[in-house]
Motif scaffolding. Sequence first.
Motif, short mmCIF file in Angstrom:
data_model
loop_
_atom_site.label_atom_id
_atom_site.label_comp_id
_atom_site.label_asym_id
_atom_site.label_seq_id
_atom_site.Cartn_x
_atom_site.Cartn_y
_atom_site.Cartn_z
N LYS A 169 0.82 -1.21 0.00
CA LYS A 169 0.00 0.00 0.00
C LYS A 169 0.86 1.27 0.00
O LYS A 169 0.42 2.32 -0.48
N ILE A 170 2.06 1.18 0.54
CA ILE A 170 2.92 2.37 0.64
C ILE A 170 4.18 2.24 -0.22
O ILE A 170 5.08 3.07 -0.13
N SER A 171 4.24 1.23 -1.08
CA SER A 171 5.46 0.93 -1.83
C SER A 171 5.66 1.83 -3.05
O SER A 171 6.76 1.89 -3.60
N GLY A 172 4.59 2.51 -3.49
CA GLY A 172 4.69 3.31 -4.71
C GLY A 172 4.32 2.54 -5.96
O GLY A 172 4.30 3.11 -7.06
N GLY A 173 4.02 1.25 -5.81
CA GLY A 173 3.64 0.44 -6.96
C GLY A 173 4.77 -0.44 -7.46
O GLY A 173 5.93 -0.24 -7.14
N VAL A 174 4.43 -1.41 -8.28
CA VAL A 174 5.37 -2.43 -8.68
C VAL A 174 6.57 -1.87 -9.45
O VAL A 174 7.69 -2.35 -9.32
N PHE A 175 6.37 -0.82 -10.25
CA PHE A 175 7.48 -0.29 -11.03
C PHE A 175 8.49 0.44 -10.15
O PHE A 175 9.70 0.35 -10.37
N LEU A 176 8.01 1.16 -9.14
CA LEU A 176 8.92 1.87 -8.23
C LEU A 176 9.55 0.95 -7.21
O LEU A 176 10.68 1.19 -6.76
N ASP A 177 8.85 -0.10 -6.85
CA ASP A 177 9.32 -0.97 -5.78
C ASP A 177 10.16 -2.14 -6.28
O ASP A 177 11.21 -2.44 -5.72
N GLN A 178 9.69 -2.79 -7.34
CA GLN A 178 10.34 -4.01 -7.82
C GLN A 178 11.07 -3.81 -9.14
O GLN A 178 12.27 -4.05 -9.25
N ALA A 179 10.35 -3.35 -10.16
CA ALA A 179 10.93 -3.27 -11.50
C ALA A 179 12.06 -2.25 -11.60
O ALA A 179 12.89 -2.34 -12.51
N ILE A 180 12.12 -1.30 -10.69
CA ILE A 180 13.13 -0.24 -10.79
C ILE A 180 14.55 -0.80 -10.81
O ILE A 180 15.45 -0.23 -11.43
N HIS A 181 14.78 -1.95 -10.18
CA HIS A 181 16.11 -2.56 -10.22
C HIS A 181 16.45 -3.02 -11.63
O HIS A 181 17.58 -2.83 -12.10
N ASP A 182 15.49 -3.62 -12.33
CA ASP A 182 15.73 -4.04 -13.72
C ASP A 182 15.85 -2.84 -14.63
O ASP A 182 16.65 -2.84 -15.58
N LEU A 183 15.06 -1.80 -14.36
CA LEU A 183 15.13 -0.58 -15.17
C LEU A 183 16.48 0.12 -14.99
O LEU A 183 17.06 0.63 -15.94
N ASP A 184 16.98 0.15 -13.76
CA ASP A 184 18.30 0.73 -13.53
C ASP A 184 19.38 -0.10 -14.20
O ASP A 184 20.34 0.44 -14.74
N ALA A 185 19.22 -1.44 -14.18
CA ALA A 185 20.19 -2.29 -14.87
C ALA A 185 20.19 -2.00 -16.37
O ALA A 185 21.25 -2.01 -17.01
N ALA A 186 19.02 -1.69 -16.94
CA ALA A 186 18.94 -1.33 -18.36
C ALA A 186 19.74 -0.05 -18.62
O ALA A 186 20.52 0.03 -19.58
N ARG A 187 19.58 0.95 -17.77
CA ARG A 187 20.33 2.20 -17.91
C ARG A 187 21.83 1.94 -17.74
O ARG A 187 22.66 2.49 -18.49
N PHE A 188 22.19 1.13 -16.77
CA PHE A 188 23.59 0.85 -16.45
C PHE A 188 24.29 0.13 -17.60
O PHE A 188 25.42 0.48 -17.97
N LEU A 189 23.62 -0.84 -18.20
CA LEU A 189 24.26 -1.69 -19.20
C LEU A 189 24.12 -1.16 -20.62
O LEU A 189 25.03 -1.35 -21.44
N VAL A 190 23.01 -0.52 -20.93
CA VAL A 190 22.73 -0.14 -22.32
C VAL A 190 22.73 1.37 -22.53
O VAL A 190 23.25 1.88 -23.51
N GLY A 191 22.11 2.12 -21.61
CA GLY A 191 22.04 3.56 -21.75
C GLY A 191 20.66 4.08 -21.41
O GLY A 191 19.77 3.33 -21.00
N GLU A 192 20.45 5.38 -21.60
CA GLU A 192 19.18 5.98 -21.22
C GLU A 192 18.06 5.49 -22.13
O GLU A 192 18.25 5.21 -23.31
N VAL A 193 16.86 5.42 -21.54
CA VAL A 193 15.67 4.95 -22.25
C VAL A 193 14.89 6.14 -22.74
O VAL A 193 14.65 7.10 -21.99
N ALA A 194 14.46 6.09 -24.01
CA ALA A 194 13.70 7.19 -24.60
C ALA A 194 12.21 7.04 -24.37
O ALA A 194 11.52 8.00 -24.02
#
Length: 344
Positions: free
Chosen positions: A170-195
């Motif tokens: 209820k207070i996590s901010g949702g699945v993208f902010l709480d869980q997926a953000i690690h995979d999204l940051d890995a995308a930025r780290f390995l490949v670059g910024e997302v458009a």
Amino acid sequence: MTDSPLPALRFAILGAGRMGVEHGHALIGLPDAQVVAVADPVEASAQKVARLTRAARTYADPLDAIHDPEVEAVIIVTPTSTHAALIEAAALAGKAIFCEKPVAADLAETERVMKIVQERGVPFQIGFNRRYDAPYIQAKERIDAGEIGVIEQFSATGRDPAPPPLEYLKISGGVFLDQAIHDLDAARFLVGEVAEVTAMGSVRVDPAIGEIGDVDTTTVLLKFENGAQGVVMNSRRAVYGYDVRTEVFGSGGKLVMDATPKTALLRYGEGVGMDHYHFFMDRFRDAYRAEIAAFVLALRESRNPTPGARDAVESLRLALACTRSLKEGHTVRVQDVQVPAATP
């Protein structure tokens, strides 16, 4: 005649829960670090981490630990809703800061606090621990060296063994902010910024998650600024245990960070069996230790720690773009996610 060794950097751990214990273990293994204070409103928890780290003092209020004159740096592992205020207080007090993600669930608050950090010139590191996991580090080095050529595709899968408690969600901010953000940051780290992102989500695990306005099963399509394509898939349930896999594909080959067995042993009988990591604390324990060691080394060498303030802002912006795409049902340009201009 040899130079005298520098005194250990003096730390306060703010938050004595699971991650406070984990980072306490990391600090006591570093000769350049000394924990002098632990803060947690639950006295028994604070005392437990103080005993582990041999800290001299405990505080109920983390602000008291921040303003302890002996403290030079803080490790913030308190509830997410408190991060921004504690980062601001530590920055204003001139203390170096390591904080678990996120700074805040709100982009405006995150940008405001990161601006204070940068204006004050205090070292800051955000806790995206996969950047310190050995396979991800090696993949980044090989990508930068051009070993797999021009990056064309990225894929990441992140599945937890079971959903967190509903009260947390209820207070996590949702699945993208709480869980997926690690995979999204890995995308930025390995490949670059997302458009651009196009997000899909549904409730496949627990109807109660849908009742609080969240989803538990998601797929996000990514279009990177460099032209590469990507996909990130997340689920709140994997009956076999923690499941994290990442692949980067290029013109000269691919790199795979796989969900390897917990131990390098396969059992052959009526079928083939192996053990498996059950939770992220198990799979990424070495990465948690490595990120704290890197933070301490950066402070000792007067370097900016990484990932830093910009990564805190841009990974949050990317996660918020996914949230907007899901809610609005269309592709979202990441840079369109901005703090609204103040009205005159």
